[in-house]
Scaffold this active site. Structure first.
Site, short mmCIF file in Angstrom:
data_model
loop_
_atom_site.label_atom_id
_atom_site.label_comp_id
_atom_site.label_asym_id
_atom_site.label_seq_id
_atom_site.Cartn_x
_atom_site.Cartn_y
_atom_site.Cartn_z
N CYS A 1 0.83 -1.22 0.00
CA CYS A 1 0.00 0.00 0.00
C CYS A 1 0.86 1.27 0.00
CB CYS A 1 -0.93 0.01 1.21
SG CYS A 1 -0.03 -0.01 2.75
N ASP B 1 2.37 2.55 2.59
CA ASP B 1 2.33 3.27 3.86
C ASP B 1 3.66 3.14 4.61
OD1 ASP B 1 -0.19 3.94 3.27
OD2 ASP B 1 -1.16 2.52 4.61
N CYS C 1 -3.20 4.37 6.51
CA CYS C 1 -4.66 4.27 6.62
C CYS C 1 -5.09 4.39 8.09
CB CYS C 1 -5.10 2.93 6.06
SG CYS C 1 -4.52 1.55 7.05
N CYS D 1 -1.82 -4.17 8.48
CA CYS D 1 -1.52 -2.86 9.05
C CYS D 1 -1.01 -3.00 10.48
CB CYS D 1 -2.75 -1.97 9.02
SG CYS D 1 -3.60 -1.96 7.43
FE1 FES Z 1 -1.39 0.31 4.35
FE2 FES Z 1 -3.08 -0.06 6.22
S1 FES Z 1 -3.50 0.04 4.11
S2 FES Z 1 -0.97 0.06 6.38
#
Ligand code: FES
Length: 131
Positions: free
Chosen positions: A35, A37, A60, A104
């Site tokens: 993702c 992140d 997120c 996550c």
């Molecule tokens: Fe990337 Fe939650 S969608 S850490």
């Protein structure tokens, strides 16, 4: 948006220990290639115990809530105790995460572990210098 527990929403909207502490000894950085992140966990250690902790997370809602929860779980613990915090502990403390969001919480637990490992490495280097 997936169904989040009340606890997740509460930590997402009122994150604990957010931001870089004024003083810290080590930082753990982890990223999720899927993702994109990124999460940073900062720890301040005194006599083998995490006395202060903070996080910066670009991610997120679940990533923010799990960062917040992992800092709450780790604060005041010894490094050994904090190393044992798993993603399941984080998810359970948040009254569950939607299955699609479990990665996550993995990020939060990994970030904490990375910070502790970096701290230990730093300490070893310092000790090498003094011996
Ligand atoms: Fe990337 Fe939650 S969608 S850490």
């Amino acid at each position: 948006m997936p169904m989040y527990s009340k606890k997740v929403m509460e930590h997402f909207t009122h994150p604990r220990n957010m931001g870089k502490p004024k003083e810290y000894d080590a930082v753990g950085k982890v990223g999720n290639p899927v993702c994109g992140d990124v999460m940073y966990i900062y720890i301040k250690v005194k006599e083998n115990r995490i006395v202060d902790i903070g996080f910066e997370t670009m991610g997120c809602a679940a990533a923010i809530a799990t960062s917040s929860m992992v800092t709450e779980l780790a604060k005041g613990k010894t490094l050994e105790e904090a190393m044992k915090i798993t993603r399941d502990d984080v998810a359970e403390s948040l009254e569950g995460l939607p299955p699609i969001k479990m990665h996550c919480s993995n990020l939060a637990a990994d970030g904490l572990r990375a910070a502790i490992m970096n701290y230990k490495k730093k300490r070893e280097k310092e000790q090498d210098k003094t011996t």
